[in-house]
Every structure is written in structure tokens, then in C-alpha cells.
Design a protein around this motif. Structure first.
Motif, PDB file in Angstrom:
ATOM      1  N   LEU A  53      68.799 -27.303 -29.082  1.00  0.00           N
ATOM      2  CA  LEU A  53      67.744 -27.890 -28.266  1.00  0.00           C
ATOM      3  C   LEU A  53      67.605 -29.345 -28.657  1.00  0.00           C
ATOM      4  CD1 LEU A  53      65.078 -25.062 -28.641  1.00  0.00           C
ATOM      5  CD2 LEU A  53      66.584 -25.463 -26.697  1.00  0.00           C
ATOM      6  N   SER A  54      67.792 -30.237 -27.695  1.00  0.00           N
ATOM      7  CA  SER A  54      67.706 -31.660 -28.009  1.00  0.00           C
ATOM      8  C   SER A  54      66.796 -32.363 -27.021  1.00  0.00           C
ATOM      9  CB  SER A  54      69.095 -32.297 -28.005  1.00  0.00           C
ATOM     10  OG  SER A  54      69.703 -32.146 -26.744  1.00  0.00           O
ATOM     11  N   ARG A  55      66.209 -33.428 -27.492  1.00  0.00           N
ATOM     12  CA  ARG A  55      65.363 -34.267 -26.652  1.00  0.00           C
ATOM     13  C   ARG A  55      66.153 -35.528 -26.340  1.00  0.00           C
ATOM     14  NH1 ARG A  55      59.199 -35.135 -26.546  1.00  0.00           N
ATOM     15  NH2 ARG A  55      59.392 -32.967 -27.087  1.00  0.00           N
ATOM     16  N   ARG A  56      66.192 -35.879 -25.075  1.00  0.00           N
ATOM     17  CA  ARG A  56      66.921 -37.066 -24.654  1.00  0.00           C
ATOM     18  C   ARG A  56      66.016 -38.291 -24.746  1.00  0.00           C
ATOM     19  NH1 ARG A  56      69.680 -34.005 -19.629  1.00  0.00           N
ATOM     20  NH2 ARG A  56      71.302 -32.990 -20.832  1.00  0.00           N
ATOM     21  N   LEU A  57      66.599 -39.457 -24.570  1.00  0.00           N
ATOM     22  CA  LEU A  57      65.829 -40.690 -24.700  1.00  0.00           C
ATOM     23  C   LEU A  57      64.774 -40.842 -23.612  1.00  0.00           C
ATOM     24  CD1 LEU A  57      68.589 -43.196 -25.828  1.00  0.00           C
ATOM     25  CD2 LEU A  57      66.817 -42.118 -27.193  1.00  0.00           C
ATOM     26  N   ILE A  85      68.946 -15.518 -32.567  1.00  0.00           N
ATOM     27  CA  ILE A  85      69.823 -16.653 -32.255  1.00  0.00           C
ATOM     28  C   ILE A  85      69.461 -17.810 -33.169  1.00  0.00           C
ATOM     29  CG2 ILE A  85      70.500 -18.312 -30.472  1.00  0.00           C
ATOM     30  CD1 ILE A  85      69.708 -16.182 -28.391  1.00  0.00           C
ATOM     31  N   GLU A  86      70.475 -18.401 -33.798  1.00  0.00           N
ATOM     32  CA  GLU A  86      70.253 -19.576 -34.631  1.00  0.00           C
ATOM     33  C   GLU A  86      69.910 -20.750 -33.717  1.00  0.00           C
ATOM     34  OE1 GLU A  86      72.809 -22.730 -37.281  1.00  0.00           O
ATOM     35  OE2 GLU A  86      73.625 -20.731 -36.963  1.00  0.00           O
ATOM     36  N   VAL A  87      68.780 -21.418 -33.992  1.00  0.00           N
ATOM     37  CA  VAL A  87      68.328 -22.524 -33.154  1.00  0.00           C
ATOM     38  C   VAL A  87      68.404 -23.818 -33.939  1.00  0.00           C
ATOM     39  CG1 VAL A  87      66.410 -23.478 -31.816  1.00  0.00           C
ATOM     40  CG2 VAL A  87      66.777 -21.005 -31.882  1.00  0.00           C
ATOM     41  N   GLU A  88      69.099 -24.797 -33.365  1.00  0.00           N
ATOM     42  CA  GLU A  88      69.204 -26.134 -33.955  1.00  0.00           C
ATOM     43  C   GLU A  88      68.404 -27.079 -33.069  1.00  0.00           C
ATOM     44  OE1 GLU A  88      72.632 -29.598 -34.351  1.00  0.00           O
ATOM     45  OE2 GLU A  88      73.206 -27.569 -33.813  1.00  0.00           O
ATOM     46  N   THR A  89      67.498 -27.836 -33.692  1.00  0.00           N
ATOM     47  CA  THR A  89      66.673 -28.777 -32.950  1.00  0.00           C
ATOM     48  C   THR A  89      67.082 -30.198 -33.307  1.00  0.00           C
ATOM     49  OG1 THR A  89      64.847 -27.209 -33.057  1.00  0.00           O
ATOM     50  CG2 THR A  89      64.302 -29.453 -32.455  1.00  0.00           C
ATOM     51  N   VAL A  90      67.371 -30.993 -32.274  1.00  0.00           N
ATOM     52  CA  VAL A  90      67.754 -32.387 -32.458  1.00  0.00           C
ATOM     53  C   VAL A  90      66.667 -33.248 -31.820  1.00  0.00           C
ATOM     54  CG1 VAL A  90      69.519 -34.120 -31.957  1.00  0.00           C
ATOM     55  CG2 VAL A  90      70.180 -31.761 -32.362  1.00  0.00           C
ATOM     56  N   LEU A  91      66.130 -34.190 -32.586  1.00  0.00           N
ATOM     57  CA  LEU A  91      65.011 -34.982 -32.073  1.00  0.00           C
ATOM     58  C   LEU A  91      65.402 -35.845 -30.884  1.00  0.00           C
ATOM     59  CD1 LEU A  91      63.173 -35.998 -35.353  1.00  0.00           C
ATOM     60  CD2 LEU A  91      62.584 -34.229 -33.706  1.00  0.00           C
ATOM     61  N   PHE A  92      66.475 -36.613 -31.003  1.00  0.00           N
ATOM     62  CA  PHE A  92      66.913 -37.460 -29.890  1.00  0.00           C
ATOM     63  C   PHE A  92      68.427 -37.450 -29.827  1.00  0.00           C
ATOM     64  CE2 PHE A  92      62.716 -39.356 -30.481  1.00  0.00           C
ATOM     65  CZ  PHE A  92      62.291 -39.387 -29.178  1.00  0.00           C
ATOM     66  N   SER A  93      68.950 -37.363 -28.612  1.00  0.00           N
ATOM     67  CA  SER A  93      70.395 -37.472 -28.422  1.00  0.00           C
ATOM     68  C   SER A  93      70.655 -38.248 -27.157  1.00  0.00           C
ATOM     69  CB  SER A  93      71.053 -36.085 -28.360  1.00  0.00           C
ATOM     70  OG  SER A  93      70.746 -35.470 -27.149  1.00  0.00           O
ATOM     71  N   LEU A  94      71.816 -38.875 -27.093  1.00  0.00           N
ATOM     72  CA  LEU A  94      72.171 -39.685 -25.926  1.00  0.00           C
ATOM     73  C   LEU A  94      72.720 -38.849 -24.791  1.00  0.00           C
ATOM     74  CD1 LEU A  94      73.756 -42.757 -27.722  1.00  0.00           C
ATOM     75  CD2 LEU A  94      71.501 -42.561 -26.712  1.00  0.00           C
ATOM     76  N   VAL A  95      73.320 -37.703 -25.100  1.00  0.00           N
ATOM     77  CA  VAL A  95      73.879 -36.833 -24.060  1.00  0.00           C
ATOM     78  C   VAL A  95      73.376 -35.432 -24.198  1.00  0.00           C
ATOM     79  CG1 VAL A  95      75.955 -38.109 -23.538  1.00  0.00           C
ATOM     80  CG2 VAL A  95      75.942 -36.542 -25.457  1.00  0.00           C
TER      81      VAL A  95
END
Length: 141
Positions: free
Chosen positions: A89-93, A131-141
Motif C-alpha cells: 500500500l503506497s501513497r502517491r505524491l 497477508i503481509e502488508v507493506e506500507t510506503v509513505l510516498f512513491s512516484l509510481v
């Protein structure tokens, strides 16, 4: 909490509110004498939302003890829990969210944005399903 199910459709309050807001903005810009190219931009935004309302496209996502599945228009996919390596799960800009499922072989399975439920509930349901959940604060894609 399992099974978890999220559904949305084109005919919803947010789309009607957006169409109303764009109509008011268009009328205001027209009254102020805006240029035609600027008015076409506002109409273009309204056209996308209007198409979504008219076609009433449905999107859904479900997590159960059997697996994870999603459906949007003609696109859809289903993965068994044993096939899923992790959920990213990532948040975009632009502050929107994106979700990608990686299977055990490392292949990406992006979940369409229209299928995404509220992120906290989705994350909790995925973790409950194991389910293993990976959280990314900001990503470009």
C-alpha cells in the motif's frame, strides 16, 4: 471481520456532487467571461464524471479465507491466499493511494484505484487474512 467486501458504483453521491460543483464553476466562469479553452477544460473534467455516472460501472474488492479478488468493468482478478506474497500500500505524491499485490513468484498484480476501499479497513482485513502488508509513505509510481 472476514469476509471483507467493498463495492462502489458510478452513480454515487460524490460523483453527483462533483458534477454539480463543475456545473456551478462552469456557469461562474461563463459569467466572468472566461476564454473558450478554459471552459473546455472544465467540460472535459465533467465529461469523465458524467461517463462514469451514465455507465454506472461497478467496482468491488473482497477478502475471504479463500483469497483476494477484485473486479472493475471488464477487469478482474482473483488470487488464493497461498499465492499472495505481500500487499503493498503506497501513497502517491498527489495523496491518492495505490495497492499492488505481489505473488510468491514476485509478479505484480496492481489493484485498480476504483476498487480500493478505505485504506485502514483494507489493511486490517488483509492482516486478519494473514497477508503481509507493506506500507510506503510516498512513491512516484
Amino acid at each position: 471481520m472476514l469476509p471483507y467486501r467493498f463495492e462502489t458504483r458510478g452513480k454515487n453521491a460524490k460523483n453527483y456532487a462533483a458534477l454539480t460543483g463543475l456545473a456551478v464553476a462552469f456557469a461562474g466562469l461563463l459569467a466572468l467571461g472566461a476564454t473558450i479553452w478554459f471552459l473546455l477544460i472544465v467540460q472535459g473534467l465533467a465529461a469523465f464524471i458524467l461517463w462514469d455516472v451514465l455507465t454506472d460501472r461497478r467496482a468491488s474488492l473482497a477478502i475471504s479465507t479463500a483469497g483476494l479478488s477484485w473486479h472493475s468493468g471488464k477487469r478482474g482478478e482473483s488470487l488464493a491466499l497461498s499465492e499472495i506474497g505481500r500487499l503493498r500500500l503506497s501513497r502517491r505524491l498527489d495523496f491518492s493511494h495505490a495497492a499492488t499485490v505481489y505473488d510468491r513468484d514476485g509478479r505484480r498484480h496492481p489493484i485498480p484505484w476504483e476498487c480500493l476501499p478505505p485504506i485502514p479497513a483494507f489493511k486490517a482485513a488483509a492482516q486478519e487474512a494473514g497477508i503481509e502488508v507493506e506500507t510506503v509513505l510516498f512513491s512516484l509510481v
